[in-house]
Design a protein around this motif. Structure first.
Motif, PDB file in Angstrom:
ATOM      1  N   VAL A  80       0.843  -1.197   0.000  1.00 33.43           N
ATOM      2  CA  VAL A  80       0.000   0.000   0.000  1.00 33.43           C
ATOM      3  C   VAL A  80       0.879   1.248   0.000  1.00 33.43           C
ATOM      4  CG1 VAL A  80      -1.707   1.350   1.298  1.00 33.43           C
ATOM      5  CG2 VAL A  80      -1.968  -1.127   1.093  1.00 33.43           C
ATOM      6  N   ALA A  81       1.905   1.259   0.845  1.00 35.38           N
ATOM      7  CA  ALA A  81       2.812   2.415   0.912  1.00 35.38           C
ATOM      8  C   ALA A  81       3.475   2.657  -0.439  1.00 35.38           C
ATOM      9  CB  ALA A  81       3.855   2.202   2.005  1.00 35.38           C
ATOM     10  N   ALA A  82       3.928   1.603  -1.079  1.00 36.95           N
ATOM     11  CA  ALA A  82       4.594   1.743  -2.378  1.00 36.95           C
ATOM     12  C   ALA A  82       3.616   2.225  -3.449  1.00 36.95           C
ATOM     13  CB  ALA A  82       5.227   0.413  -2.791  1.00 36.95           C
ATOM     14  N   LEU A  83       2.421   1.661  -3.486  1.00 33.77           N
ATOM     15  CA  LEU A  83       1.442   2.055  -4.499  1.00 33.77           C
ATOM     16  C   LEU A  83       0.949   3.485  -4.303  1.00 33.77           C
ATOM     17  CD1 LEU A  83      -0.694  -1.208  -4.749  1.00 33.77           C
ATOM     18  CD2 LEU A  83       0.901  -0.310  -6.466  1.00 33.77           C
ATOM     19  N   ALA A  84       0.782   3.897  -3.049  1.00 33.66           N
ATOM     20  CA  ALA A  84       0.278   5.241  -2.753  1.00 33.66           C
ATOM     21  C   ALA A  84       1.389   6.283  -2.705  1.00 33.66           C
ATOM     22  CB  ALA A  84      -0.477   5.235  -1.426  1.00 33.66           C
ATOM     23  N   HIS A  85       2.629   5.842  -2.765  1.00 35.88           N
ATOM     24  CA  HIS A  85       3.788   6.740  -2.684  1.00 35.88           C
ATOM     25  C   HIS A  85       3.772   7.541  -1.389  1.00 35.88           C
ATOM     26  CE1 HIS A  85       5.151   5.785  -6.702  1.00 35.88           C
ATOM     27  NE2 HIS A  85       3.890   5.860  -7.082  1.00 35.88           N
ATOM     28  N   VAL A  86       3.512   6.842  -0.283  1.00 34.96           N
ATOM     29  CA  VAL A  86       3.570   7.443   1.046  1.00 34.96           C
ATOM     30  C   VAL A  86       4.410   6.526   1.933  1.00 34.96           C
ATOM     31  CG1 VAL A  86       1.338   8.631   0.827  1.00 34.96           C
ATOM     32  CG2 VAL A  86       1.424   6.341   1.821  1.00 34.96           C
ATOM     33  N   SER A  87       4.765   7.032   3.112  1.00 42.19           N
ATOM     34  CA  SER A  87       5.574   6.221   4.016  1.00 42.19           C
ATOM     35  C   SER A  87       4.732   5.103   4.629  1.00 42.19           C
ATOM     36  CB  SER A  87       6.152   7.092   5.132  1.00 42.19           C
ATOM     37  OG  SER A  87       5.117   7.510   6.004  1.00 42.19           O
ATOM     38  N   LYS A  88       5.410   4.071   5.078  1.00 43.65           N
ATOM     39  CA  LYS A  88       4.717   2.967   5.735  1.00 43.65           C
ATOM     40  C   LYS A  88       4.062   3.461   7.030  1.00 43.65           C
ATOM     41  CE  LYS A  88       4.971  -1.895   6.559  1.00 43.65           C
ATOM     42  NZ  LYS A  88       5.697  -2.873   7.282  1.00 43.65           N
ATOM     43  N   GLY A  89       4.691   4.434   7.684  1.00 47.48           N
ATOM     44  CA  GLY A  89       4.104   5.027   8.884  1.00 47.48           C
ATOM     45  C   GLY A  89       2.784   5.719   8.593  1.00 47.48           C
ATOM     46  N   SER A  90       2.693   6.408   7.442  1.00 50.63           N
ATOM     47  CA  SER A  90       1.424   7.040   7.051  1.00 50.63           C
ATOM     48  C   SER A  90       0.349   5.991   6.816  1.00 50.63           C
ATOM     49  CB  SER A  90       1.604   7.865   5.769  1.00 50.63           C
ATOM     50  OG  SER A  90       2.417   8.979   6.013  1.00 50.63           O
ATOM     51  N   VAL A  91       0.728   4.886   6.197  1.00 51.67           N
ATOM     52  CA  VAL A  91      -0.222   3.793   5.974  1.00 51.67           C
ATOM     53  C   VAL A  91      -0.685   3.236   7.312  1.00 51.67           C
ATOM     54  CG1 VAL A  91      -0.525   1.462   5.030  1.00 51.67           C
ATOM     55  CG2 VAL A  91       0.674   3.212   3.695  1.00 51.67           C
ATOM     56  N   THR A  92       0.246   3.030   8.230  1.00 55.54           N
ATOM     57  CA  THR A  92      -0.095   2.475   9.542  1.00 55.54           C
ATOM     58  C   THR A  92      -1.049   3.400  10.286  1.00 55.54           C
ATOM     59  OG1 THR A  92       2.000   1.294   9.674  1.00 55.54           O
ATOM     60  CG2 THR A  92       0.854   1.710  11.761  1.00 55.54           C
ATOM     61  N   ARG A  93      -0.772   4.713  10.284  1.00 54.67           N
ATOM     62  CA  ARG A  93      -1.662   5.664  10.965  1.00 54.67           C
ATOM     63  C   ARG A  93      -3.052   5.677  10.339  1.00 54.67           C
ATOM     64  NH1 ARG A  93       3.185   8.241  11.200  1.00 54.67           N
ATOM     65  NH2 ARG A  93       2.869   9.414   9.284  1.00 54.67           N
ATOM     66  N   SER A  94      -3.097   5.729   9.012  1.00 52.48           N
ATOM     67  CA  SER A  94      -4.396   5.730   8.333  1.00 52.48           C
ATOM     68  C   SER A  94      -5.139   4.421   8.568  1.00 52.48           C
ATOM     69  CB  SER A  94      -4.210   5.950   6.826  1.00 52.48           C
ATOM     70  OG  SER A  94      -3.735   7.237   6.569  1.00 52.48           O
ATOM     71  N   ALA A  95      -4.438   3.303   8.457  1.00 57.14           N
ATOM     72  CA  ALA A  95      -5.074   1.994   8.658  1.00 57.14           C
ATOM     73  C   ALA A  95      -5.604   1.862  10.076  1.00 57.14           C
ATOM     74  CB  ALA A  95      -4.086   0.872   8.346  1.00 57.14           C
ATOM     75  N   THR A  96      -4.859   2.325  11.058  1.00 59.99           N
ATOM     76  CA  THR A  96      -5.305   2.255  12.450  1.00 59.99           C
ATOM     77  C   THR A  96      -6.614   3.018  12.630  1.00 59.99           C
ATOM     78  OG1 THR A  96      -3.035   1.988  13.238  1.00 59.99           O
ATOM     79  CG2 THR A  96      -4.655   2.767  14.836  1.00 59.99           C
ATOM     80  N   ALA A  97      -6.687   4.219  12.052  1.00 61.91           N
ATOM     81  CA  ALA A  97      -7.921   5.014  12.149  1.00 61.91           C
ATOM     82  C   ALA A  97      -9.076   4.320  11.421  1.00 61.91           C
ATOM     83  CB  ALA A  97      -7.693   6.416  11.576  1.00 61.91           C
ATOM     84  N   LEU A  98      -8.805   3.740  10.261  1.00 64.68           N
ATOM     85  CA  LEU A  98      -9.847   3.054   9.503  1.00 64.68           C
ATOM     86  C   LEU A  98     -10.309   1.776  10.210  1.00 64.68           C
ATOM     87  CD1 LEU A  98      -8.321   3.572   5.938  1.00 64.68           C
ATOM     88  CD2 LEU A  98     -10.392   4.660   6.841  1.00 64.68           C
ATOM     89  N   ILE A  99      -9.398   1.107  10.883  1.00 64.85           N
ATOM     90  CA  ILE A  99      -9.753  -0.089  11.658  1.00 64.85           C
ATOM     91  C   ILE A  99     -10.648   0.296  12.831  1.00 64.85           C
ATOM     92  CG2 ILE A  99      -8.802  -1.867  13.194  1.00 64.85           C
ATOM     93  CD1 ILE A  99      -6.354  -1.923  11.190  1.00 64.85           C
ATOM     94  N   LYS A 100     -10.295   1.378  13.524  1.00 65.06           N
ATOM     95  CA  LYS A 100     -11.117   1.850  14.653  1.00 65.06           C
ATOM     96  C   LYS A 100     -12.520   2.219  14.202  1.00 65.06           C
ATOM     97  CE  LYS A 100      -7.396   3.580  17.561  1.00 65.06           C
ATOM     98  NZ  LYS A 100      -6.720   4.763  18.100  1.00 65.06           N
ATOM     99  N   ARG A 101     -12.666   2.685  12.968  1.00 66.19           N
ATOM    100  CA  ARG A 101     -13.978   3.052  12.429  1.00 66.19           C
ATOM    101  C   ARG A 101     -14.726   1.857  11.840  1.00 66.19           C
ATOM    102  NH1 ARG A 101     -13.259   8.029   8.517  1.00 66.19           N
ATOM    103  NH2 ARG A 101     -15.472   7.576   8.254  1.00 66.19           N
TER     104      ARG A 101
END
Length: 166
Positions: A80-101
């Motif tokens: 996901v990080a590679a495809l979105a061209h963002v850091s793995k940390g950004s993916v982790t933060r976004s995924a954590t918020a999406l999981i909580k929702r």
């Protein structure tokens, strides 16, 4: 997100001040054209965030994480990080918020416990489908403002930015 973000910065001056160089200009002219392209992409991204994603309480990055999880389910966070061209940390933060929702779920493969896989929940899948349709509609609205039949989408967006901010 509690308030809708304010309007876009005054891009008209930036777009018109970065007029492309001549065809023979391989240095500054190309850089100027790239800068205009980046400003155009940033404008489109910000516009879509404000008009469509804000009401779903998503940023462009969090939408990308959700969308990529829907499209490649299940998908490794590194992919996901590679495809979105963002850091793995950004993916982790976004995924954590999406999981909580309740929009994503995370699993850990038994063969490699260092990896983390993301997959959408039915609610996440439905939200992605809804948002994708809204994003396409809004983008078409932006691009259809250009009446020329042989228009190029990036050129149409650049002209729209200039006209919008005058």
């Amino acid at each position: 997100m509690t308030e809708k973000p304010s309007g876009v910065a005054d891009f008209a001056a930036l777009v018109t001040s970065a007029a492309p160089g001549t065809a023979e200009d391989d240095g500054p002219g190309r850089l100027d054209r790239l800068a205009v392209l980046c400003r155009t992409a940033n404008f489109a991204r910000h516009h879509l965030e404000v008009i469509v994603l804000h009401d779903a309480n998503l940023t462009w990055t969090s939408y990308e994480v959700l969308h990529l999880a829907v499209m490649h389910r299940p998908v490794d966070t590194g992919v996901v990080a590679a495809l979105a061209h963002v850091s793995k940390g950004s993916v982790t933060r976004s995924a954590t918020a999406l999981i909580k929702r309740g929009l994503l779920r995370r699993s850990i493969p038994t063969k490699d416990r260092r990896r983390s896989l993301l997959a959408p929940t039915p609610t996440g899948w439905a939200l992605n489908q809804q948002l994708r349709a809204q994003l396409i509609t809004e983008l078409n609205t932006l691009l259809d403002a250009e009446s020329s039949a042989d228009r190029h989408d990036i050129a149409a967006l650049r002209r729209l930015i200039t006209a919008h901010h005058r």
